[in-house]
Design an enzyme around this catalytic site. Structure first.
Site, PDB file in Angstrom:
ATOM      1  N   LYS A 276       0.910  -1.257   0.039  1.00 58.52           N
ATOM      2  CA  LYS A 276       0.004  -0.009   0.078  1.00 58.52           C
ATOM      3  C   LYS A 276       0.849   1.225  -0.078  1.00 58.52           C
ATOM      4  O   LYS A 276       0.567   1.996  -0.928  1.00 58.52           O
ATOM      5  CB  LYS A 276      -0.956   0.044   1.267  1.00 58.52           C
ATOM      6  CG  LYS A 276      -1.850  -1.081   1.329  1.00 58.52           C
ATOM      7  CD  LYS A 276      -2.843  -1.193   2.458  1.00 58.52           C
ATOM      8  CE  LYS A 276      -2.133  -1.232   3.829  1.00 58.52           C
ATOM      9  NZ  LYS A 276      -1.602  -2.456   4.263  1.00 58.52           N
TER      10      LYS A 276
ATOM     11  N   ARG B 294      -9.558   0.854   8.424  1.00 56.77           N
ATOM     12  CA  ARG B 294      -9.220  -0.595   9.173  1.00 56.77           C
ATOM     13  C   ARG B 294     -10.220  -1.262   9.863  1.00 56.77           C
ATOM     14  O   ARG B 294     -10.240  -2.317  10.151  1.00 56.77           O
ATOM     15  CB  ARG B 294      -7.888  -0.386   9.747  1.00 56.77           C
ATOM     16  CG  ARG B 294      -6.789  -0.766   8.984  1.00 56.77           C
ATOM     17  CD  ARG B 294      -5.486  -0.524   9.984  1.00 56.77           C
ATOM     18  NE  ARG B 294      -4.191  -1.196   9.534  1.00 56.77           N
ATOM     19  CZ  ARG B 294      -3.326  -0.624   8.971  1.00 56.77           C
ATOM     20  NH1 ARG B 294      -3.444   0.356   8.396  1.00 56.77           N
ATOM     21  NH2 ARG B 294      -2.140  -1.334   9.060  1.00 56.77           N
TER      22      ARG B 294
ATOM     23  N   ARG C  98      11.917  -5.548   5.354  1.00 57.63           N
ATOM     24  CA  ARG C  98      11.720  -4.091   5.472  1.00 57.63           C
ATOM     25  C   ARG C  98      12.327  -3.827   6.889  1.00 57.63           C
ATOM     26  O   ARG C  98      13.044  -2.905   7.166  1.00 57.63           O
ATOM     27  CB  ARG C  98      10.336  -3.639   5.361  1.00 57.63           C
ATOM     28  CG  ARG C  98      10.436  -2.025   5.588  1.00 57.63           C
ATOM     29  CD  ARG C  98       8.931  -1.540   5.247  1.00 57.63           C
ATOM     30  NE  ARG C  98       7.879  -2.128   6.266  1.00 57.63           N
ATOM     31  CZ  ARG C  98       6.627  -1.903   5.924  1.00 57.63           C
ATOM     32  NH1 ARG C  98       6.095  -0.961   5.106  1.00 57.63           N
ATOM     33  NH2 ARG C  98       5.729  -2.352   6.718  1.00 57.63           N
TER      34      ARG C  98
ATOM     35  N   ARG D 293      12.326  -0.970  11.648  1.00 57.98           N
ATOM     36  CA  ARG D 293      10.919  -0.681  12.159  1.00 57.98           C
ATOM     37  C   ARG D 293      10.692  -1.834  13.229  1.00 57.98           C
ATOM     38  O   ARG D 293      10.757  -2.963  12.638  1.00 57.98           O
ATOM     39  CB  ARG D 293       9.919  -0.650  11.126  1.00 57.98           C
ATOM     40  CG  ARG D 293       9.127   0.610  10.857  1.00 57.98           C
ATOM     41  CD  ARG D 293       8.054   0.379   9.943  1.00 57.98           C
ATOM     42  NE  ARG D 293       7.053  -0.219  10.069  1.00 57.98           N
ATOM     43  CZ  ARG D 293       5.916  -0.148   9.342  1.00 57.98           C
ATOM     44  NH1 ARG D 293       5.806   0.523   8.260  1.00 57.98           N
ATOM     45  NH2 ARG D 293       4.827  -0.561   9.805  1.00 57.98           N
TER      46      ARG D 293
ATOM     47  N   ARG E 224      -0.382  -9.045  13.072  1.00 60.31           N
ATOM     48  CA  ARG E 224      -0.991  -8.063  12.397  1.00 60.31           C
ATOM     49  C   ARG E 224      -1.904  -8.669  11.228  1.00 60.31           C
ATOM     50  O   ARG E 224      -2.922  -8.103  10.874  1.00 60.31           O
ATOM     51  CB  ARG E 224       0.110  -7.161  11.728  1.00 60.31           C
ATOM     52  CG  ARG E 224       0.769  -6.134  12.566  1.00 60.31           C
ATOM     53  CD  ARG E 224       2.369  -5.652  12.321  1.00 60.31           C
ATOM     54  NE  ARG E 224       2.356  -4.945  10.977  1.00 60.31           N
ATOM     55  CZ  ARG E 224       3.421  -4.760  10.466  1.00 60.31           C
ATOM     56  NH1 ARG E 224       4.473  -5.340  11.054  1.00 60.31           N
ATOM     57  NH2 ARG E 224       3.479  -4.038   9.449  1.00 60.31           N
TER      58      ARG E 224
HETATM   59  P1  B4P Z   1       4.482  -1.775   2.012  1.00 58.59           P
HETATM   60  O1  B4P Z   1       3.329  -2.810   1.455  1.00 58.59           O
HETATM   61  O2  B4P Z   1       4.139  -0.380   1.415  1.00 58.59           O
HETATM   62  O3  B4P Z   1       3.724  -1.696   3.600  1.00 58.59           O
HETATM   63  P2  B4P Z   1       2.278  -1.376   4.018  1.00 58.59           P
HETATM   64  O4  B4P Z   1       1.143  -2.318   3.422  1.00 58.59           O
HETATM   65  O5  B4P Z   1       1.955   0.044   3.620  1.00 58.59           O
HETATM   66  O6  B4P Z   1       2.287  -1.430   5.680  1.00 58.59           O
HETATM   67  P3  B4P Z   1       1.367  -1.947   6.970  1.00 58.59           P
HETATM   68  O7  B4P Z   1       0.261  -2.152   6.535  1.00 58.59           O
HETATM   69  O8  B4P Z   1       2.189  -2.703   7.648  1.00 58.59           O
HETATM   70  O9  B4P Z   1       1.536  -0.544   7.758  1.00 58.59           O
HETATM   71  P4  B4P Z   1       0.850   0.602   8.159  1.00 58.59           P
HETATM   72  O10 B4P Z   1       1.918   1.830   8.327  1.00 58.59           O
HETATM   73  O11 B4P Z   1      -0.173   1.205   7.435  1.00 58.59           O
HETATM   74  O12 B4P Z   1       5.708  -2.303   1.953  1.00 58.59           O
HETATM   75  C1  B4P Z   1       5.865  -3.379   2.657  1.00 58.59           C
HETATM   76  C2  B4P Z   1       7.352  -3.833   2.309  1.00 58.59           C
HETATM   77  O13 B4P Z   1       7.212  -4.622   1.131  1.00 58.59           O
HETATM   78  C3  B4P Z   1       8.251  -2.484   1.866  1.00 58.59           C
HETATM   79  O14 B4P Z   1       9.478  -2.965   2.636  1.00 58.59           O
HETATM   80  C4  B4P Z   1       8.256  -2.589   0.362  1.00 58.59           C
HETATM   81  O15 B4P Z   1       9.368  -2.183  -0.305  1.00 58.59           O
HETATM   82  C5  B4P Z   1       8.132  -4.044   0.052  1.00 58.59           C
HETATM   83  N1  B4P Z   1       7.312  -4.386  -1.157  1.00 58.59           N
HETATM   84  C6  B4P Z   1       6.171  -3.668  -1.472  1.00 58.59           C
HETATM   85  N2  B4P Z   1       5.816  -4.093  -2.846  1.00 58.59           N
HETATM   86  C7  B4P Z   1       6.630  -5.232  -3.013  1.00 58.59           C
HETATM   87  C8  B4P Z   1       6.821  -5.882  -4.301  1.00 58.59           C
HETATM   88  N3  B4P Z   1       5.788  -6.053  -5.200  1.00 58.59           N
HETATM   89  N4  B4P Z   1       7.865  -7.181  -4.103  1.00 58.59           N
HETATM   90  C9  B4P Z   1       8.667  -7.193  -3.246  1.00 58.59           C
HETATM   91  N5  B4P Z   1       8.632  -6.177  -2.055  1.00 58.59           N
HETATM   92  C10 B4P Z   1       7.706  -5.398  -2.074  1.00 58.59           C
HETATM   93  O16 B4P Z   1       0.564   0.364   9.775  1.00 58.59           O
HETATM   94  C11 B4P Z   1       1.362   0.184  10.748  1.00 58.59           C
HETATM   95  C12 B4P Z   1       0.574   0.095  12.164  1.00 58.59           C
HETATM   96  O17 B4P Z   1       0.038   1.288  12.277  1.00 58.59           O
HETATM   97  C13 B4P Z   1      -0.635  -1.035  12.089  1.00 58.59           C
HETATM   98  O18 B4P Z   1      -0.110  -2.214  12.416  1.00 58.59           O
HETATM   99  C14 B4P Z   1      -1.503  -0.327  13.459  1.00 58.59           C
HETATM  100  O19 B4P Z   1      -0.933  -0.612  14.671  1.00 58.59           O
HETATM  101  C15 B4P Z   1      -1.296   1.149  13.059  1.00 58.59           C
HETATM  102  N6  B4P Z   1      -2.284   1.717  12.270  1.00 58.59           N
HETATM  103  C16 B4P Z   1      -2.126   2.349  11.070  1.00 58.59           C
HETATM  104  N7  B4P Z   1      -3.155   2.725  10.370  1.00 58.59           N
HETATM  105  C17 B4P Z   1      -4.393   2.370  11.425  1.00 58.59           C
HETATM  106  C18 B4P Z   1      -5.583   2.708  11.382  1.00 58.59           C
HETATM  107  N8  B4P Z   1      -6.370   2.942  10.213  1.00 58.59           N
HETATM  108  N9  B4P Z   1      -6.436   2.253  12.517  1.00 58.59           N
HETATM  109  C19 B4P Z   1      -5.705   1.619  13.477  1.00 58.59           C
HETATM  110  N10 B4P Z   1      -4.366   1.253  13.434  1.00 58.59           N
HETATM  111  C20 B4P Z   1      -3.640   1.973  12.516  1.00 58.59           C
END
Ligand code: B4P
Length: 191
Positions: A14, A89, A128, A134, A146
């Protein structure tokens, strides 16, 4: 306005894809994860409270994240549209988002749901964790929690948006470029 919910489990891509989509479609990126990590870094009361949940892989309370999004929407009243990344979420967050957008005379255009296999999610997050330091990406138990929280509390939102005719499944396996192309094809059909 083009308002997109970029949806998917932790590690689905995302954040990665949002960074590219905002440039192509001239949108504002609202990531609740990024906003929370910013608060955490600043050691604000909100950040310190959020840390307790994030470190365990639990969701931060709805009232906190809904309030954050409301402030960001007000700060960007002249935006052409938004990408909501990691929000909503829970069903309370989804309903609140619909109400906030309705007050501004707009609505969600589509929910793009990145579909990625479980083992690939775990591998991406652990990688990551090694590179970024992180805390929530370094421990397999936290990562599995998660994903469990996503399956229990967040995945049901697919039904919420499907009922509104806004759910679009997007293949999230493959290279970052391939997935970006998949997303753009879906967006170009509705934009
Ligand atoms: P991404 O895939 O970009 O990570 P994300 O989904 O945005 O992360 P996540 O859902 O964990 O985190 P968030 O900050 O929202 O990247 C993952 C990795 O994969 C990266 O290193 C990237 O380079 C790699 N990658 C991506 N695409 C790839 C591909 N095609 N091939 C290989 N590698 C690839 O949430 C973190 C925490 O914040 C939650 O657990 C919660 O505690 C809190 N939180 C956030 N929003 C919330 C909400 N709305 N309500 C309640 N709590 C919330």
């Amino acid at each position: 306005m083009l308002n997109l919910v970029l949806f998917g489990p932790p590690g689905a891509g995302k954040g990665t894809q949002s960074a590219r989509l905002i440039d192509k479609y001239n949108l504002i990126h609202l990531s609740t994860g990024d906003i929370l990590r910013g608060e955490l870094k600043a050691e604000s009361p909100l950040g310190l409270e959020a840390k307790k949940y994030m470190d365990k892989g639990e969701l931060v309370p709805d009232s906190v994240v809904i309030g954050m999004i409301e402030i960001k929407l007000d700060q960007n009243s002249d935006a052409k549209g938004f990408i909501f990344d990691g929000f909503p979420r829970t069903s309370a967050q989804a309903k609140a988002l619909d109400e906030l957008l309705e007050k501004k005379g707009t609505s969600i255009s589509a929910m793009l749901s990145l579909e990625v296999e479980h083992d690939e999610l775990v591998n991406r997050l652990l990688n990551r964790g090694k590179e970024s330091g992180r805390a929530d990406d370094q421990n397999t138990e936290v990562i599995e929690n998660r994903i469990k929280v996503y399956n229990n509390e967040t995945a049901p939102l697919i039904n919420y948006y499907d009922a509104q005719g806004k759910y679009i499944a997007v293949k999230g396996m493959g290279s970052i470029d391939e997935i970006f192309d998949n997303l753009c094809s879906s967006i170009d059909e509705i934009a």
